[in-house]
Design an enzyme around this catalytic site. Structure first.
Site, PDB file in Angstrom:
ATOM      1  N   CYS A   1       0.829  -1.214   0.000  1.00  0.00           N
ATOM      2  CA  CYS A   1       0.000   0.000   0.000  1.00  0.00           C
ATOM      3  C   CYS A   1       0.868   1.271   0.000  1.00  0.00           C
ATOM      4  CB  CYS A   1      -0.970  -0.005   1.167  1.00  0.00           C
ATOM      5  SG  CYS A   1      -0.189  -0.316   2.725  1.00  0.00           S
TER       6      CYS A   1
ATOM      7  N   GLU B   1       8.430  -1.161  10.943  1.00  0.00           N
ATOM      8  CA  GLU B   1       7.209  -1.983  10.854  1.00  0.00           C
ATOM      9  C   GLU B   1       7.558  -3.356  10.258  1.00  0.00           C
ATOM     10  OE1 GLU B   1       5.073  -2.695   8.031  1.00  0.00           O
ATOM     11  OE2 GLU B   1       5.864  -1.445   6.433  1.00  0.00           O
TER      12      GLU B   1
ATOM     13  N   GLN C   1       6.006  -8.957   2.980  1.00  0.00           N
ATOM     14  CA  GLN C   1       5.592  -8.552   1.631  1.00  0.00           C
ATOM     15  C   GLN C   1       6.740  -8.735   0.632  1.00  0.00           C
ATOM     16  OE1 GLN C   1       4.304  -4.680   2.938  1.00  0.00           O
ATOM     17  NE2 GLN C   1       2.138  -5.225   2.776  1.00  0.00           N
TER      18      GLN C   1
ATOM     19  N   ALA D   1     -18.650   1.754  22.434  1.00  0.00           N
ATOM     20  CA  ALA D   1     -18.380   1.129  21.138  1.00  0.00           C
ATOM     21  C   ALA D   1     -17.722   2.100  20.165  1.00  0.00           C
ATOM     22  CB  ALA D   1     -19.689   0.598  20.555  1.00  0.00           C
TER      23      ALA D   1
ATOM     24  N   GLU E   1     -14.858   3.976  17.771  1.00  0.00           N
ATOM     25  CA  GLU E   1     -13.978   3.393  16.747  1.00  0.00           C
ATOM     26  C   GLU E   1     -12.585   3.101  17.311  1.00  0.00           C
ATOM     27  OE1 GLU E   1     -12.830   1.661  13.442  1.00  0.00           O
ATOM     28  OE2 GLU E   1     -14.894   2.204  13.936  1.00  0.00           O
ATOM     29  N   MET E   2     -12.045   4.075  18.060  1.00  0.00           N
ATOM     30  CA  MET E   2     -10.720   3.884  18.656  1.00  0.00           C
ATOM     31  C   MET E   2     -10.742   2.700  19.627  1.00  0.00           C
ATOM     32  SD  MET E   2      -7.637   5.175  18.818  1.00  0.00           S
ATOM     33  CE  MET E   2      -7.264   6.906  18.875  1.00  0.00           C
TER      34      MET E   2
END
Lengths: 422, 294
Positions: free
Chosen positions: A49, A115, A121, A191, A193-194
């Protein structure tokens, strides 16, 4: 070595262009076959990506592939005008290309330094090319070396230490408190998102149970379904807090849902001194910060962000050591490759010299037939061999030395000087 | 030749080996680099070897303060060695085989344990200098009568002391780790510590094992007191009083943990108090001579 790494990444091209240049498995296979056929080149396509890169290698005796040609190739594969692609492409040559790949595989060229996904990959890209038989001697040496270098960098430096995103930083904190998670209970309140992202990381610790509570039973059920948790009615929040070892709170409540008083009266005493870690990542906060003491740790979103920043800073501290490993590995790789590439040239040089010696020696001995004893003939032959050996020793030693230093130019010079082919 | 070398091992050799191990371990944490750790462990192993050889050759009696302190240091040196190898990776998910190759630090174990070991070796040296007419342990005579029970008493107290020391070290690390979390200081990579849960478990196990040993050791000692040279001196000696005090602290610790469910941080503080009492008890003159001790 005739190696090129040509492509674009997050720093050189916007996501819109990278999207248009993205390969799927089918396109990759076709492109690799085409690169083989059209340019007689070994090739590997690395598509993630954050980057699209083509690694190509050709025989030393033919011209290398450069940006304009590769831009045209990409344009043809993706249907994007080459003029749009060219300004965003970069090119690394020979040792530079090897270094670039080693850095990429080690996560030194990634947006988030160190990372770990990129190493996998790179491996996948190489295996895809290997399957298509698009690779050859150079890339079959280069890519395994890159994967090995990546492992070395990660194991010998702290480049991959810690968690560098806010949601994953919670794991660093929780590991300071708990040793095993198979007997721990995680309670999720709300609930957001984070919260869901953080829960994903906490769930990877494989706790014994995940309890989910929410003012809205439907939202609680959704979150519970996502993480394999158990819904607890909102009215039983205090009981759930007594059971929990780790709490993740992410409601949209305008004021704290658990005050210090409520916690002390309804929860603390019933917990019998058990340690509790609360991640209150709601804004405004759900837990009164005064709850934080030796037994109960309350971390808010700022604490997690600070930890993520610290980890990133810590990783950057290890960059020089990581770069030094890459540098040393590139030198070794190029030296080894050049030494290996010298073999045929040296072989041909010796063979040509042998032929030349024989062409001079045989007529000479024939001319002097009967005038020389066997010992004298042997001495002459020995003298010719010695002369040949001493004459060639300098160029061969210089060639090997230049190769170890990473210079392959002398090999070409020798080819031309001695009229060698191939 | 080897025999005479071993005969010449002194406290200094032992202490300096441990000191080198400690300095290398500290250097490893400050300037992560390949080799520090394994070299440090090598010095630690050399120290442990010298320590063991000294105990085997000189055979100091556990009944004299210098001997008991040196033996306690030996128990803790083994604990250091075990911990350094076992906790080579703070991250339990990491491969153990990577630990000694990594420039990343493992648990800062040695920097906590070795100062205590070095301190005890130094204390033993001071005690030896203060009372050079120390006795050696008489292996031949230990199996008979009072001497047997004296030896059993000494060993029980020694192992209980080891337990208290382990509990103390775990508590110190626990208190530092808890303080970090309380102040919301990020997980340190310079001095990485084990998790609170692991340290608390270590402390609990150490105390659970040490308490029955201390109790049994005290009981044996109590039975031996009437056979001592002076009854009133023994009952009121600093050693007996401090050991009894230590036993009471243990009792309180166990009650607080299992009866009152006091938070682990307070239990850790009590463990530190227990260790202080242990030091007093060890340094104080020992009333239960084995017969061949002074």
């Amino acid at each position: 070595m005739n190696l090129r790494a040509i492509g674009c990444n997050v720093a050189s091209a916007a996501v819109e262009l990278r999207e248009r240049l993205a390969f799927n498995p089918d396109k990759t296979q076709k492109a690799l076959t085409e690169l083989n056929a059209r340019f007689t080149a070994e090739a590997v396509i690395l598509d993630t990506c954050n980057r699209v890169e083509i690694y190509v290698s050709r025989q030393d005796t033919v011209a290398p592939l450069h940006i304009p040609l590769m831009a045209e190739f990409l344009a043809e594969v993706h249907g994007v005008p080459a003029a749009e692609i060219v300004p965003h492409l970069y090119e690394h040559a020979d040792a530079g290309a090897a270094k670039h790949l080693f850095r990429v595989a080690s996560g030194l060229d990634s947006v988030v330094v160190g990372e770990g996904q990129i190493a996998g990959q790179v491996k996948d890209a190489y295996e895809a090319a290997l399957k298509t038989t698009a690779t050859g001697p150079l890339l079959n040496t280069l890519f395994p070396a890159a994967i090995r270098v990546s492992k070395r960098v990660r194991s010998e430096t702290g480049i991959a230490l810690g968690h560098v995103s806010v949601p994953s930083a919670a794991v660093d904190f929780v590991r300071q408190v708990f040793d095993t998670f198979a007997d721990k209970t995680v309670l999720v309140i709300g609930a957001g998102e984070m919260g869901r992202l953080t829960l994903k990381h906490l769930a990877e610790l494989e706790p014994a149970a995940i309890l989910v509570t929410n003012r809205s039973p439907e939202n609680a059920a959704n979150v519970a379904q996502e993480c394999g948790g158990q819904v607890i009615p909102w009215q039983q929040l205090d009981d759930a807090l007594v059971r929990a070892d780790i709490v993740l709170s992410t409601t949209g409540a305008p004021e704290p849902i658990v005050t210090r008083r409520r916690f002390d009266e309804k929860v603390r005493r019933r917990r019998a001194g058990r340690t509790l870690v609360i991640f209150d990542i709601a804004v405004p906060r759900d837990f009164d910060p005064a709850i934080h003491d030796g037994e109960v740790s309350v971390f808010n979103v700022d604490d997690l962000a600070r930890e993520a920043d610290r980890c990133l800073g810590e990783r950057k501290r290890h960059l020089p050591a990581a770069e030094a490993i890459v540098e040393a590995e590139v030198t070794k790789f190029v030296g080894d490759w050049n030494t290996r590439a010298n073999g045929p040239v040296i072989g041909q040089l010796l063979s040509e010299a042998d032929k030349l010696r024989e062409s001079l020696l045989v007529p000479l001995l024939a001319q002097m037939n009967g005038k020389l004893t066997d010992k004298e003939k042997a001495d002459i032959e020995k003298a010719f061999r010695l002369f040949q050996g001493r004459l060639l020793h300098g160029p061969i030693a210089a060639l090997n030395e230049a190769s170890r230093d990473g210079h392959g130019g002398l090999r070409e010079a020798l080819r031309k000087l001695f009229g060698l082919k191939g | 030749m080897t025999g005479s070398l071993i005969q010449n091992i002194h406290h200094y050799c032992i202490g300096l080996s441990y000191l080198c191990a400690f300095l290398l371990e500290t250097a490893r944490l400050l300037w992560p680099a390949k080799g520090w750790r394994i070299t440090g462990l090598g010095f630690g192993a050399a120290g442990l070897f010298a320590h063991t050889a000294y105990l085997l050759v000189q055979q100091p009696s556990p009944a004299v303060p210098y001997g008991s302190v040196l033996m306690l240091a030996w128990v803790l040196a083994i604990f250091y060695f075990y911990g350094t190898v076992h906790f080579a990776n703070v991250d339990r998910s990491a491969k153990w085989s990577d630990a000694f190759r990594q420039a990343r630090p493992g648990a800062a174990w040695a920097v906590f344990v070795l100062p205590v070991v070095i301190g005890l070796v130094a204390l033993s040296r001071v005690l030896l200098t203060a009372a050079p007419d120390h006795a050696a342990f008489n292996f031949a005579g230990w199996a008979s009568g009072d001497r047997f029970w004296g030896a059993i008493h000494g060993l029980l107290i020694l192992f209980a002391s080891g337990g208290v020391s382990v509990g103390f070290l775990a508590s110190m690390m626990y208190l530092i780790q808890a303080r970090r979390l309380r102040r919301k200081v990020a997980p340190a990579t310079v001095v990485p510590l084990l998790s609170l849960e692991r340290l608390e478990t270590m402390n609990r196990r150490a105390i659970n094992i040490a308490f029955p040993m201390l109790t049994a050791g005290l009981l044996v000692g109590t039975l031996l007191i009437p056979h001592g040279p002076s009854l009133s001196d023994n009952w009121l000696s600093v050693k007996v009083l401090s050991t009894t005090g230590l036993w009471l602290v243990f009792l309180v610790l166990l009650y607080l943990r299992y009866g009152a469910h006091v938070p682990a941080r307070r239990l850790a503080l009590f463990s530190v108090v227990a260790f202080s009492l242990l030091l007093v008890a060890l340094v104080a003159s020992h009333p239960f001579a084995l017969g061949d001790a002074k």
